[in-house]
Design a protein around this motif. Structure first.
Motif, PDB file in Angstrom:
ATOM      1  N   GLY A 146      77.031  25.382  34.640  1.00 50.53           N
ATOM      2  CA  GLY A 146      78.114  25.765  33.719  1.00 50.53           C
ATOM      3  C   GLY A 146      78.221  24.845  32.517  1.00 50.53           C
ATOM      4  N   LEU A 147      77.103  24.221  32.154  1.00 48.92           N
ATOM      5  CA  LEU A 147      77.108  23.309  31.003  1.00 48.92           C
ATOM      6  C   LEU A 147      76.235  23.883  29.898  1.00 48.92           C
ATOM      7  N   LEU A 148      76.719  23.742  28.675  1.00 46.72           N
ATOM      8  CA  LEU A 148      75.970  24.217  27.517  1.00 46.72           C
ATOM      9  C   LEU A 148      75.230  23.019  26.924  1.00 46.72           C
ATOM     10  N   ILE A 149      73.904  23.148  26.779  1.00 44.26           N
ATOM     11  CA  ILE A 149      73.142  22.036  26.189  1.00 44.26           C
ATOM     12  C   ILE A 149      73.269  22.133  24.672  1.00 44.26           C
ATOM     13  N   GLU A 150      73.933  21.142  24.073  1.00 48.14           N
ATOM     14  CA  GLU A 150      74.129  21.185  22.612  1.00 48.14           C
ATOM     15  C   GLU A 150      72.976  20.503  21.888  1.00 48.14           C
ATOM     16  N   LYS A 151      72.365  19.523  22.549  1.00 48.28           N
ATOM     17  CA  LYS A 151      71.229  18.828  21.921  1.00 48.28           C
ATOM     18  C   LYS A 151      70.316  18.314  23.034  1.00 48.28           C
ATOM     19  N   GLU A 152      69.020  18.417  22.790  1.00 49.30           N
ATOM     20  CA  GLU A 152      68.063  17.983  23.802  1.00 49.30           C
ATOM     21  C   GLU A 152      66.963  17.213  23.086  1.00 49.30           C
ATOM     22  N   ASP A 153      66.505  16.123  23.684  1.00 46.64           N
ATOM     23  CA  ASP A 153      65.466  15.342  23.032  1.00 46.64           C
ATOM     24  C   ASP A 153      64.483  14.837  24.087  1.00 46.64           C
ATOM     25  N   HIS A 154      63.198  14.903  23.790  1.00 44.31           N
ATOM     26  CA  HIS A 154      62.187  14.424  24.741  1.00 44.31           C
ATOM     27  C   HIS A 154      61.260  13.443  24.042  1.00 44.31           C
ATOM     28  N   LYS A 155      61.013  12.315  24.724  1.00 36.13           N
ATOM     29  CA  LYS A 155      60.144  11.293  24.127  1.00 36.13           C
ATOM     30  C   LYS A 155      58.913  11.076  25.008  1.00 36.13           C
ATOM     31  N   GLU A 156      57.773  11.040  24.380  1.00 38.12           N
ATOM     32  CA  GLU A 156      56.492  10.704  25.041  1.00 38.12           C
ATOM     33  C   GLU A 156      56.160  11.604  26.220  1.00 38.12           C
ATOM     34  N   GLY A 157      56.836  12.751  26.344  1.00 37.58           N
ATOM     35  CA  GLY A 157      56.565  13.651  27.469  1.00 37.58           C
ATOM     36  C   GLY A 157      57.201  13.201  28.772  1.00 37.58           C
ATOM     37  N   PHE A 158      57.959  12.078  28.744  1.00 32.25           N
ATOM     38  CA  PHE A 158      58.483  11.521  30.005  1.00 32.25           C
ATOM     39  C   PHE A 158      59.973  11.202  30.010  1.00 32.25           C
ATOM     40  N   LEU A 159      60.577  11.105  28.832  1.00 23.56           N
ATOM     41  CA  LEU A 159      61.997  10.702  28.813  1.00 23.56           C
ATOM     42  C   LEU A 159      62.827  11.816  28.196  1.00 23.56           C
ATOM     43  N   GLY A 160      63.767  12.338  28.950  1.00 26.36           N
ATOM     44  CA  GLY A 160      64.570  13.468  28.463  1.00 26.36           C
ATOM     45  C   GLY A 160      66.027  13.069  28.281  1.00 26.36           C
ATOM     46  N   LEU A 161      66.646  13.623  27.221  1.00 30.44           N
ATOM     47  CA  LEU A 161      68.074  13.406  26.976  1.00 30.44           C
ATOM     48  C   LEU A 161      68.727  14.774  26.761  1.00 30.44           C
ATOM     49  N   TYR A 162      69.809  15.011  27.482  1.00 36.06           N
ATOM     50  CA  TYR A 162      70.537  16.286  27.373  1.00 36.06           C
ATOM     51  C   TYR A 162      71.985  15.966  27.036  1.00 36.06           C
ATOM     52  N   LEU A 163      72.438  16.470  25.896  1.00 37.42           N
ATOM     53  CA  LEU A 163      73.831  16.268  25.481  1.00 37.42           C
ATOM     54  C   LEU A 163      74.517  17.621  25.648  1.00 37.42           C
ATOM     55  N   CYS A 164      75.484  17.686  26.547  1.00 36.93           N
ATOM     56  CA  CYS A 164      76.014  18.987  26.990  1.00 36.93           C
ATOM     57  C   CYS A 164      77.537  19.025  26.906  1.00 36.93           C
ATOM     58  N   ARG A 165      78.042  20.261  26.943  1.00 42.84           N
ATOM     59  CA  ARG A 165      79.489  20.471  26.948  1.00 42.84           C
ATOM     60  C   ARG A 165      79.837  21.453  28.060  1.00 42.84           C
ATOM     61  N   LYS A 166      80.966  21.189  28.738  1.00 34.10           N
ATOM     62  CA  LYS A 166      81.406  22.123  29.787  1.00 34.10           C
ATOM     63  C   LYS A 166      82.034  23.340  29.116  1.00 34.10           C
ATOM     64  N   VAL A 167      81.509  24.515  29.438  1.00 33.70           N
ATOM     65  CA  VAL A 167      82.019  25.730  28.764  1.00 33.70           C
ATOM     66  C   VAL A 167      83.120  26.372  29.623  1.00 33.70           C
TER      67      VAL A 167
END
Ligand SMILES: C[S@@+](CC[C@H](N)C(=O)[O-])C[C@H]1O[C@@H](n2cnc3c(N)ncnc32)[C@H](O)[C@@H]1O
Length: 232
Positions: A211-232
């Motif tokens: 139930g979370l909306l991913i507002e921004k996603e970033d991946h580095k070097e194929g191994f590090l992921g960042l998900y910035l999300c909001r509860k909808v």
């Protein structure tokens, strides 16, 4: 109440013994990660207000919790490792920060008894759970958040093309070794061999199904992921 026998037992995760590595954790991590840069990246997404509350799951040595505490009313810093929690608690005392509650608990077992937090953050911790239990953890975190609240998740997530996985993995291990030394390359080898990092498309599905909306996603070097999300 005792957990059912099928419940994933969080302290038995395949990662390192965090009680044992706590004293050297910050020193080693700083060779590999830009810890302050990562904190700033998350804080700039969260745009915390002075009366906000933040919960951090898998706080470790507490660097994010300590930084967030300067920008909001209250931080709940949760971890299953007593050694990590003690170290983080001592840092808070040394730095004169008194608005963090350090609590023992896991993604699957922690129950929040205060008002719903405005934001939840978890960095480099969710991979300790197999995928099904990641889903339950994400549902728990989404359930705790206030409506419209934000969740920031950073973890070791595989976004490289699995067709060429041997080359990608070798390249990553060599590059971590060059940056952080052979010990770190060894721990990354062990991570890939034993721990439960998953692929980016699976992680995206798990987050959205909580139930979370991913507002921004970033991946580095194929191994590090960042998900910035909001509860909808
Ligand atoms: C690699 S450290 C990351 C610490 C910190 N968040 C950081 O970014 O450096 C992983 C942390 O997650 C904690 N951890 C592992 N499994 C957990 C679980 N199921 N629930 C909560 N914390 C967990 C460990 O004890 C450890 O402190």
């Amino acid at each position: 109440m005792a957990s059912p026998p099928w419940q994933y037992h969080e302290p038995e995760h395949p990662g390192p013994d965090f009680d044992a590595v706590a004293p050297s954790y910050d020193h080693n991590m700083q060779k590999f990660r830009d810890i302050q840069g990562e904190i700033e990246e998350i804080l700039s997404f969260l745009q915390l207000q002075i009366d906000d509350t933040v919960l951090e799951m898998g706080t470790g040595t507490g660097e994010f919790a300590l930084a967030a505490a300067r920008r909001c009313a209250q931080v709940f810093a949760i971890d299953i490792s007593p050694g990590m929690l003690d170290l983080a608690r001592n840092k808070a005392q040394e730095r004169g920060v008194d608005n963090i509650r350090f609590l023992s608990g896991g993604f699957l077992t922690y129950r929040h008894r205060d008002k719903p937090p405005d934001a939840i953050v978890s960095q480099i911790a969710l991979h300790h759970l197999p995928d099904f239990w990641k889903q339950i953890a994400l549902l728990n975190m989404a359930g705790m958040l206030r409506p419209g609240g934000r969740l920031c998740l950073r973890d070791i997530v595989y976004s490289f093309d699995p067709q060429g996985y041997e080359r990608e993995i070798e390249r990553f291990i060599v590059s971590t070794g060059e940056r952080a030394g052979p010990g770190f390359a060894q721990s990354m080898t062990r991570h890939i061999n034993k721990e439960f990092s998953t692929m980016d498309w699976i992680m995206r599905g798990l987050i959205e199904r909580a139930g979370l909306l991913i507002e921004k996603e970033d991946h580095k070097e194929g191994f590090l992921g960042l998900y910035l999300c909001r509860k909808v």
